[in-house]
Design a protein around this motif. Structure first.
Motif: not given
Length: 144
Positions: A15-16, A21-22, A53-60, A114-116
């Protein structure tokens, strides 16, 4: 954005914590506590599986409170989860303090952002455009 997720943990989905929050706080999914000794690292499971989704990543990313209060960080910060990964999200924690730290089940251990991103194709050239900085490296900006 709707993000497909399988939650095999005993905890609520990340959760945010505030309206703007980002990062989404993600929790440890443990059958027993994990003790991190000073400078020790551990791969901590979350019980979450996602389809990015393609074109995105999830940063930890690390949680600032754990870093400030306990010296707990993430070794490969930020970690990247690619769009084609379907395994469990795990967090590679490291104890940078001089005291043991115990990770408890359900504890918020990291943030997920999550970032493009772009996919590049290399264009080989023999020179690059000129800038005021040029090839000056680490610590060079702000110098007279």
């Amino acid at each position: 954005m709707l993000l497909p997720v399988i939650n095999q943990s005993r905890h609520a989905l990340p959760e945010y914590q505030t309206a703007h929050a980002a990062g989404l706080d993600v929790r440890a999914n443990l059958t027993e506590p994990v003790t991190l000794k000073p400078l020790q690292r551990a791969l901590v499971p979350t019980g979450l599986f996602v389809e990015i989704p393609v074109g995105y990543e999830m940063q930890v990313r690390p949680r600032s409170g754990l870093a400030y209060k306990h010296g707990i960080g993430i070794v490969n910060s930020p970690g990247t989860i690619d769009a084609d990964y379907r395994g469990e999200i795990k967090v590679l924690l490291v104890n940078l303090s001089d005291q043991d730290f115990v990770v408890q089940d359900g504890e918020r251990i990291a943030q997920l952002v999550v970032a493009r991103h772009e996919t590049v194709q290399w264009q080989p050239v023999s020179t690059l455009s000129e800038t005021s900085r040029g090839a000056s490296g680490y610590g060079s900006t702000g110098q007279q």
